[in-house]
Design an enzyme around this catalytic site. Structure first.
Site, short mmCIF file in Angstrom:
data_model
loop_
_atom_site.label_atom_id
_atom_site.label_comp_id
_atom_site.label_asym_id
_atom_site.label_seq_id
_atom_site.Cartn_x
_atom_site.Cartn_y
_atom_site.Cartn_z
N TYR A 287 19.04 16.61 14.95
CA TYR A 287 18.31 15.38 14.64
C TYR A 287 17.69 14.80 15.93
O TYR A 287 16.71 14.07 15.86
CB TYR A 287 19.27 14.33 14.07
CG TYR A 287 19.62 14.46 12.61
CD1 TYR A 287 19.29 15.60 11.87
CD2 TYR A 287 20.30 13.44 11.95
CE1 TYR A 287 19.62 15.70 10.53
CE2 TYR A 287 20.64 13.54 10.61
CZ TYR A 287 20.30 14.66 9.91
OH TYR A 287 20.64 14.75 8.58
N GLY A 288 18.31 15.12 17.05
CA GLY A 288 17.98 14.48 18.33
C GLY A 288 16.53 14.59 18.75
O GLY A 288 16.03 13.76 19.51
N ASN B 201 24.62 9.59 16.56
CA ASN B 201 23.92 8.54 17.30
C ASN B 201 22.45 8.45 16.89
O ASN B 201 21.90 7.35 16.77
CB ASN B 201 24.01 8.80 18.80
CG ASN B 201 25.40 8.53 19.33
OD1 ASN B 201 25.66 7.48 19.88
ND2 ASN B 201 26.32 9.47 19.13
N THR B 202 21.82 9.62 16.67
CA THR B 202 20.40 9.60 16.33
C THR B 202 20.20 8.95 14.96
O THR B 202 19.32 8.11 14.79
CB THR B 202 19.83 11.03 16.37
OG1 THR B 202 20.27 11.66 17.58
CG2 THR B 202 18.33 11.04 16.32
N GLU C 76 28.44 23.07 21.63
CA GLU C 76 28.58 23.94 20.45
C GLU C 76 29.03 25.34 20.86
O GLU C 76 29.73 26.03 20.13
CB GLU C 76 27.27 24.00 19.67
CG GLU C 76 26.91 22.65 19.11
CD GLU C 76 26.29 22.69 17.74
OE1 GLU C 76 25.90 23.78 17.28
OE2 GLU C 76 26.19 21.61 17.12
N THR D 13 27.34 12.46 19.77
CA THR D 13 28.60 12.97 19.21
C THR D 13 29.20 14.13 19.99
O THR D 13 30.40 14.33 20.00
CB THR D 13 28.33 13.48 17.79
OG1 THR D 13 27.19 14.34 17.84
CG2 THR D 13 28.09 12.35 16.84
N HIS D 14 28.33 14.93 20.63
CA HIS D 14 28.83 16.13 21.30
C HIS D 14 29.41 15.87 22.68
O HIS D 14 30.14 16.68 23.22
CB HIS D 14 27.70 17.14 21.45
CG HIS D 14 27.31 17.82 20.17
ND1 HIS D 14 26.88 17.11 19.08
CD2 HIS D 14 27.29 19.13 19.82
CE1 HIS D 14 26.59 17.95 18.10
NE2 HIS D 14 26.84 19.19 18.53
#
Ligand code: DGL
Length: 290
Positions: free
Chosen positions: A41-42, A73-74, A174, A207-208
């Site tokens: 999404y970023g 967050n995005t 990831e 989030t990551h």
């Protein structure tokens, strides 16, 4: 109320938020949706993220959720304001809790925020901090020539906030490359600018990024406190459920359902790195044909 809490993210990262929610509220049932078909999404537009978020909210509401958490967050930056307006259940994003935690912690008023391109471009953390402090932006300066070095200095009347997009942190997390040489070098490169600005608080606005906490903390040094929005969001979920009197007080084991929009196998494999034990099965969700 035993209805589940709905939690969604663009993919796997939101599991860091879900993990904190289940840790803090072990009695709560949850349903998680990872939009793995459309991640990331970023780097996408506000319009696209809003549309995806409403489709997901619809899917989760059909499964009886009592609250919606945008654990991305995005999505929080772009879609939460409208979701809050239009849904008739409580909606929580990760930005306000993270911004609040940063303001509580900073002594010098020099704060760093790192996140995806979308989150940084939206200026949501700065806006949230301004709203919480009754403050306003007075000047924005751009530093660095290349995109790798570029960061923003945002002066408000009470604080100086430095914001920086760190897109490569997502694939690193990831891949599980969180403490090797590649991770450390990437962190050093991205954070070089912020490091010399003398911040005392750094918001991990994606989030990551909690997975890279060690490398980030080693790079920034002991004097910089790291804000993990996941913990702050879980505390906010508890506060809202308690305030509305809708905590689950039924005894028994909580159930946790997982849905993805593509490849449950990869989600389970990579997701364990984010969630730990308890991620054993995930179903494919068809958002269009729901
Ligand atoms: N979940 C996203 C966020 O927190 C990161 C991954 C993506 O770009 O989709 O902004």
């Amino acid at each position: 109320m035993k209805n589940p809490i709905g939690v969604f993210d663009s993919g796997i990262g939101g599991l860091t938020v879900l993990r904190e929610i289940t840790r803090l509220l072990p009695n709560e049932n949850t349903i998680y949706l990872g939009d793995t078909a459309r991640v990331p999404y970023g780097s996408k537009s506000k319009e696209a993220i809003e549309r995806y978020s409403f489709e997901i909210a619809d899917f989760l509401q059909k499964r009886g959720i009592k609250m919606l958490v945008a654990a991305c967050n995005t999505a929080s930056a772009y879609a939460v304001p409208r979701l809050k307006e239009e849904l008739d259940i409580p909606v929580i994003g990760v930005i306000e809790p993270g911004a609040k935690a940063a303001l509580n912690l900073t002594r010098s008023g020099r704060i760093g925020v790192i996140g995806t391109e979308g989150t940084i471009k939206s200026n949501s953390y700065v806006n949230a901090m301004n709203a919480l402090r009754n403050d306003e932006t007075v000047e924005i300066k751009e530093h660095g020539e290349r995109s790798l070095d570029r960061y923003f200095e945002i002066r408000t009347s009470k604080m100086v906030i430095f914001t920086k997009a760190c897109p490569l942190f997502v694939p690193l997390a990831e891949e599980g490359w969180t403490s090797n040489d590649v991770a450390r070098l990437t962190v050093e490169h991205y954070l070089r600018g912020l490091k010399k600005e003398g911040i005392d608080t750094l918001v991990l606005g994606c989030t990551h990024y909690p997975l890279l906490k060690e490398a980030i903390s080693d790079c920034m040094g002991e004097g910089v406190a790291l804000i993990d929005s996941a913990e702050a969001t879980a505390a906010e979920v508890m506060r809202v459920l308690t305030g509305k009197g809708i905590l689950n007080d039924a005894k028994g084991t909580a159930s946790h359902g997982f849905f993805v929009t593509d490849s449950p196998e990869r989600f389970l494999h990579v997701g364990r790195r984010f969630y730990g034990d308890g991620l054993d099965s995930a179903e494919l969700a068809n958002l269009e044909g729901q």
